[in-house]
Design a protein around this motif. Structure first.
Motif, mmCIF file in Angstrom:
data_model
loop_
_atom_site.group_PDB
_atom_site.id
_atom_site.type_symbol
_atom_site.label_atom_id
_atom_site.label_comp_id
_atom_site.label_asym_id
_atom_site.label_seq_id
_atom_site.Cartn_x
_atom_site.Cartn_y
_atom_site.Cartn_z
ATOM 1 N N SER A 14 32.513 -47.365 26.150
ATOM 2 C CA SER A 14 32.567 -47.961 24.824
ATOM 3 C C SER A 14 31.171 -48.290 24.319
ATOM 4 C CB SER A 14 33.413 -49.240 24.851
ATOM 5 O OG SER A 14 34.750 -48.947 25.205
ATOM 6 N N PHE A 40 32.953 -48.639 18.590
ATOM 7 C CA PHE A 40 33.311 -49.763 17.729
ATOM 8 C C PHE A 40 32.171 -49.952 16.735
ATOM 9 C CE2 PHE A 40 35.459 -50.434 21.733
ATOM 10 C CZ PHE A 40 36.742 -50.815 21.355
ATOM 11 N N LEU A 51 32.988 -58.909 18.165
ATOM 12 C CA LEU A 51 33.412 -57.755 18.952
ATOM 13 C C LEU A 51 32.933 -57.852 20.389
ATOM 14 C CD1 LEU A 51 32.923 -54.835 16.391
ATOM 15 C CD2 LEU A 51 35.039 -55.372 17.612
ATOM 16 N N ASP A 54 35.372 -60.061 22.166
ATOM 17 C CA ASP A 54 36.745 -59.571 22.313
ATOM 18 C C ASP A 54 36.871 -58.241 23.042
ATOM 19 O OD1 ASP A 54 37.418 -61.782 20.827
ATOM 20 O OD2 ASP A 54 37.549 -60.703 18.921
ATOM 21 N N THR A 55 35.765 -57.513 23.214
ATOM 22 C CA THR A 55 35.837 -56.137 23.694
ATOM 23 C C THR A 55 34.842 -55.888 24.822
ATOM 24 O OG1 THR A 55 36.302 -55.509 21.396
ATOM 25 C CG2 THR A 55 35.818 -53.726 22.933
ATOM 26 N N ASP A 56 35.232 -55.070 25.779
ATOM 27 C CA ASP A 56 34.315 -54.647 26.835
ATOM 28 C C ASP A 56 33.429 -53.530 26.288
ATOM 29 O OD1 ASP A 56 35.234 -56.416 28.770
ATOM 30 O OD2 ASP A 56 36.817 -55.053 29.416
#
Length: 242
Positions: A14, A40, A51, A54-56
């Motif tokens: 990611s 993202f 972000l 909330d996100t890896d």
């Protein structure tokens, strides 16, 4: 523009792209998606911070000039928190002073606009791969362990907080103890590309790495300068094989 061919990948990594120019964002996302990355996007520092919570994320690709501030602010904040993911600056600020400031603020790479999409793709791929990873996945020197799986450096039972680039640089040097490497050789081996005209990048990262190593007595003075040639890693004691 022709759409890039899709490259197959497993367990996609990611990338968080922080960029407020819509056309550029779409172009970068298109090419990173073609490489198989999960992308993202945020257009402000506030959105990026949310972000990140909330996100890896495996890599941060961030502009400096954003509607709510300088991307360096987020870079510095993450490093102060001990976050070690690779950070690549993507910016029109191209003076030597700006580049050095970006690197010293914790960025692992600095790409200036306008840039080649192929070059950007290559730099990101280089940042997300291990460098010269030893077969036994660890190096041990008289009380010091460099673990390539967990990307940790343990000295006297204490973890040393390094950025991704600093870890790669130390690991490469430690994988070739007493061997001297020029700045250009280190650029090609650790950065994965020939950064002609940016050899000062090595100096900045060596200085940052040394300042952190100096806090651990066993690691102080292990990265040595060979004047007129380059740098080498001098083990603090006889190497112990894992």
């Amino acid at each position: 523009m022709n759409t890039p061919h899709k490259e197959a990948t497993h367990n996609p990594q990611s990338i968080l792209l922080v960029e407020d120019e819509q056309d550029l964002s779409q172009l970068v996302q298109l090419n990173l998606n073609a490489l198989g990355f999960r992308v993202f996007h945020a257009s402000t520092l506030q959105q990026a911070s949310q972000l990140m919570t909330d996100t890896d994320i495996d890599l941060l690709l961030i502009d400096r000039t954003l509607p709510d501030g300088d991307g360096l602010m987020l870079c510095q904040q993450l490093r102060l928190q001990g976050v070690q993911l690779p950070i690549v600056m993507l910016t029109a600020k191209d003076s030597e002073a700006d580049i050095v400031l970006g690197l010293e603020s914790g960025a692992d790479d600095y790409v200036t606009k306008p840039f080649s999409v192929l070059e950007l793709r290559a730099r990101i791929k280089a940042r997300l791969r291990f460098v010269d990873k030893p077969e036994d996945k660890s190096l041990q020197f008289n009380g010091i362990t460099i673990n390539c799986d967990t990307r940790e450096v343990i000295a006297d039972n204490t973890e040393l907080q390094l950025t991704a680039r600093e870890f790669d640089l130390l690991t490469f040097l430690a994988s070739h103890p007493q061997q001297v490497f020029s700045r250009m050789q280190l650029l090609e081996a650790v950065w994965g590309l020939n950064y002609e005209g940016y050899e000062h990048t090595v100096n900045s990262h060596i200085n940052r790495l040394r300042s952190k190593l100096a806090h651990r007595p066993r690691l102080a003075d292990t990265v040595k300068t060979v004047w007129g040639v380059g740098y080498k890693f001098s083990p603090p004691g006889k190497e112990v094989h894992a």
